[in-house]
Write a protein that holds these residues in place. Structure first.
Motif, mmCIF file in Angstrom:
data_model
loop_
_atom_site.group_PDB
_atom_site.id
_atom_site.type_symbol
_atom_site.label_atom_id
_atom_site.label_comp_id
_atom_site.label_asym_id
_atom_site.label_seq_id
_atom_site.Cartn_x
_atom_site.Cartn_y
_atom_site.Cartn_z
ATOM 1 N N HIS A 29 -14.037 0.271 12.701
ATOM 2 C CA HIS A 29 -14.010 -0.323 11.370
ATOM 3 C C HIS A 29 -13.985 0.756 10.299
ATOM 4 N N GLY B 62 -4.801 -3.729 -1.889
ATOM 5 C CA GLY B 62 -3.471 -3.222 -1.575
ATOM 6 C C GLY B 62 -2.420 -3.629 -2.566
ATOM 7 N N LYS C 149 0.832 -1.200 0.000
ATOM 8 C CA LYS C 149 0.000 0.000 0.000
ATOM 9 C C LYS C 149 0.869 1.253 0.000
ATOM 10 N N GLN D 60 0.290 3.595 13.321
ATOM 11 C CA GLN D 60 1.007 3.234 12.104
ATOM 12 C C GLN D 60 2.454 3.649 12.184
ATOM 13 N N VAL E 84 -3.090 7.649 6.026
ATOM 14 C CA VAL E 84 -1.635 7.648 6.082
ATOM 15 C C VAL E 84 -1.210 8.969 6.687
ATOM 16 N N ALA F 243 -8.129 3.806 6.419
ATOM 17 C CA ALA F 243 -6.695 3.524 6.471
ATOM 18 C C ALA F 243 -5.873 4.766 6.141
ATOM 19 N N HIS G 114 -10.614 2.003 9.953
ATOM 20 C CA HIS G 114 -9.797 0.980 9.307
ATOM 21 C C HIS G 114 -10.009 0.976 7.804
ATOM 22 N N ARG G 115 -11.244 1.167 7.423
ATOM 23 C CA ARG G 115 -11.550 1.210 5.995
ATOM 24 C C ARG G 115 -10.858 2.396 5.350
ATOM 25 N N GLY H 106 -7.286 3.938 -1.103
ATOM 26 C CA GLY H 106 -8.530 3.244 -0.805
ATOM 27 C C GLY H 106 -9.221 2.694 -2.041
ATOM 28 N N TYR I 83 -5.077 6.084 14.907
ATOM 29 C CA TYR I 83 -4.703 5.137 13.860
ATOM 30 C C TYR I 83 -3.368 5.522 13.253
#
Lengths: 288, 275
Positions: free
Chosen positions: B30, A113, A90, B64, B38, B36, B33-34, A108, B60
């Motif tokens: 969730h 990924g 990713k 990371q 950065v 995600a 998480h979806r 996304g 989150y």
């Protein structure tokens, strides 16, 4: 180049050109999207058929539009150079997106990924291989030469494997990703595409069980050579090409063996029949 | 709507826990998480008064960074194994540090926007208690008319807020406006339970139990009656996805959580890509 009378696998949808419907389905069941083969339109179509759609039980979403597809392809293409740094992950996709000036959220779009990068690369290489094969066939036709199956297949596999060489430092990771259960189906399809293409352009006209054995054996050769390639340290990977040559010879000799056995079988059975007839003659059982 | 949330603000978190038996936390986890996210992402969280999503977002990203994804996992085949008892393959010898120097220097940021100052105050105090002082802004504003520039956020989230908005289409167009090209719109909301058997159960729970709980825990029957009704009158998953598409988003998808009690809708503001 005569069209093969054998069955040709229908081309994998995701590698077809613009407007092709993406028939990939994420097997983790997270996203309830199903890309169907209908035409792509935005909300106009939906507004009219809204009431109908809401009655339908299965989830039907309009397929990817051309624009979405191109965006995704562009991001993946831009991510490939980052593979050396970040692997097939990713992070590479994020770096690729940012190099295009897009925010990192774009990753996304690729729920699987790093696997999406691997598949993209695989499919692009397959396309390259196909055009190489087409070109080779037309060249041979112009020179009015017959295609020599052995060398042709050897060249084809060598070309295809050479495309991996720029990414060979991270290829083991790609291979591992491909063996994961959620990716296995797609990787299998990709591999069979390679093998099918090669046989098709080599002029395979079989329409019996041979079709499967030919592709199966070639797939085994390709895979084993690929594995050999990633640990090869020789100059320009000459060891790999020797390995490939040996494997192809094995296949050929296995084929010969099978044929020999069949012939032997025929000869023996005919001999046995003849012997029986002779015996009956001797015993006077054959009347007249 | 303003009145409802003024009354509810103080006990909002408690009521959420009671009504969904704490599952709303899982849903929000969730959701993040979806997404995600950065490091370096700028998020706008609308109707996120008490900051649930904002805190999760920051956590989150923090997690990371603390535990970076291993890039050089054990996939690489040792390249130079020297003969000799004391030599170690170079992979094991040094600590591979992930090179993040290519990343943006500015850290991730979340702007929480809510129409209701009370909710924002609750959120602010929660932030102070948690010790988070940077990376969050608390802004009061109307989702239908956001006080932000065009193309200024990487991501836009709205969790359990959009059903309360009078003009959902305006909210969506505003979301489209403030997002950068390539940015992501994500919405977490109650939605339709498709499974017929469960729907009956869910309906009876909603109409009979929840307002009672509201009365007991927050002394407010009406607000929770309103809540349940607003869930029912909100468009279902597909219709809402169509609305999102109409606002101009592409790659619109949705994901059902817990059989459709909640759903995550996601869309991207696409841009013309030069190949």
């Amino acid at each position: 180049m005569s069209t093969s009378t054998g069955d040709r696998n229908p081309p994998q949808d995701t590698s077809s050109g613009p407007g092709g419907s993406a028939s990939s389905q994420t097997s983790n069941g997270g996203y309830n999207t199903q890309r169907t083969g209908q035409g792509a339109q935005y909300s106009d179509e939906l507004d009219n058929s809204e009431d109908l759609v809401s009655e339908v039980e299965e989830e039907e979403m309009p397929e990817e539009t051309e624009e979405e597809y191109q965006t995704k392809q562009a991001v993946l293409k831009a991510s490939l150079p980052f593979v050396h740094q970040y692997g097939w992950t990713k992070k590479a996709i994020v770096a690729g997106a940012e190099s295009l000036g897009m925010p990192s959220m774009v990753h996304g779009m690729f729920p699987r990924g790093g696997a999406e990068l691997v598949f993209y690369f695989y499919e692009e290489s397959n396309k390259e291989l196909e055009s190489f094969l087409k070109q080779k066939v037309t060249e041979l036709k112009e020179k009015d030469e017959k295609i020599k199956t052995g060398p042709f297949i050897h060249d084809a596999i060598e070309t295809r494997l050479r495309m991996i060489i720029p990414y060979i430092d991270k290829w083991p990771q790609a291979m591992a990703i491909q063996t994961l259960p959620q990716n296995a189906v797609q990787s299998w399809t990709n591999l069979s595409r390679v093998v099918d293409d090669i046989w098709f352009y080599a002029g395979d006209k079989s329409n019996d069980f041979n079709w499967y054995t030919k592709r199966g054996s070639l797939a085994a050769v390709y895979k084993s050579t690929e594995i050999y390639l990633i640990q090869d340290r020789s100059e320009d990977y000459t060891d790999t090409w020797n390995f490939l040559e040996n494997r192809l010879e094995d296949v050929v000799s296995a084929g010969h063996l099978a044929r020999n056995l069949q012939e032997t079988n025929t000869v023996l059975s005919e001999g046995a029949k003849g012997f029986c007839v002779m015996t009956r003659n001797l015993l006077g059982m054959n009347n007249r | 709507v303003y009145e409802v949330f003024k009354n509810v603000a103080g006990k909002y978190d408690l009521m959420n826990d009671a009504m969904s038996f704490g599952i709303h936390r899982l849903w929000k986890d969730h959701f993040i998480h979806r997404m995600a996210p950065v490091e370096g992402t700028k998020l706008l969280d609308v109707a996120g008064g008490t900051g649930d999503i904002a805190f999760r977002f920051l956590q989150y990203i923090q997690s990371q960074n603390d535990d970076p994804i291993m890039v050089e996992e054990s996939f690489s085949i040792p390249t130079n194994i020297e003969a000799g008892a004391y030599s170690i393959p170079s992979d094991y010898a040094e600590e591979e540090k992930i090179d993040l120097s290519g990343y943006k220097e500015d850290t991730s940021h979340v702007t929480v926007c809510d129409i209701n100052q009370e909710m924002l105050n609750v959120g602010k105090s929660r932030a102070e208690e948690a010790g988070i002082f940077t990376g969050i802004d608390w802004v009061q504003g109307n989702a239908e008319c956001l006080p932000f520039e065009d193309n200024s956020f990487d991501a836009y989230t709205i969790a359990y807020g959009i059903r309360n908005c009078t003009h959902v289409d305006k909210v969506l167009t505003e979301a489209f406006r403030v997002l950068k090209p390539g940015g992501r719109f994500m919405c977490l909301e109650f939605s339709q339970v498709n499974n017929l058997g469960l729907r009956r159960l869910y309906d009876s729970y909603s109409f009979e139990v929840i307002p009672v709980m509201g009365q007991v825990l927050a002394r407010d029957w009406k607000s929770y009656q309103y809540l349940v009704e607003s869930i029912r009158q909100f468009p279902n998953q597909k219709k809402f996805a169509a609305m999102i598409r109409q606002a101009g988003f592409g790659m619109v998808t949705y994901e059902n959580l817990t059989f459709g009690v909640s759903a995550i809708h996601s869309g991207y503001k696409l841009l013309k890509v030069v190949k």
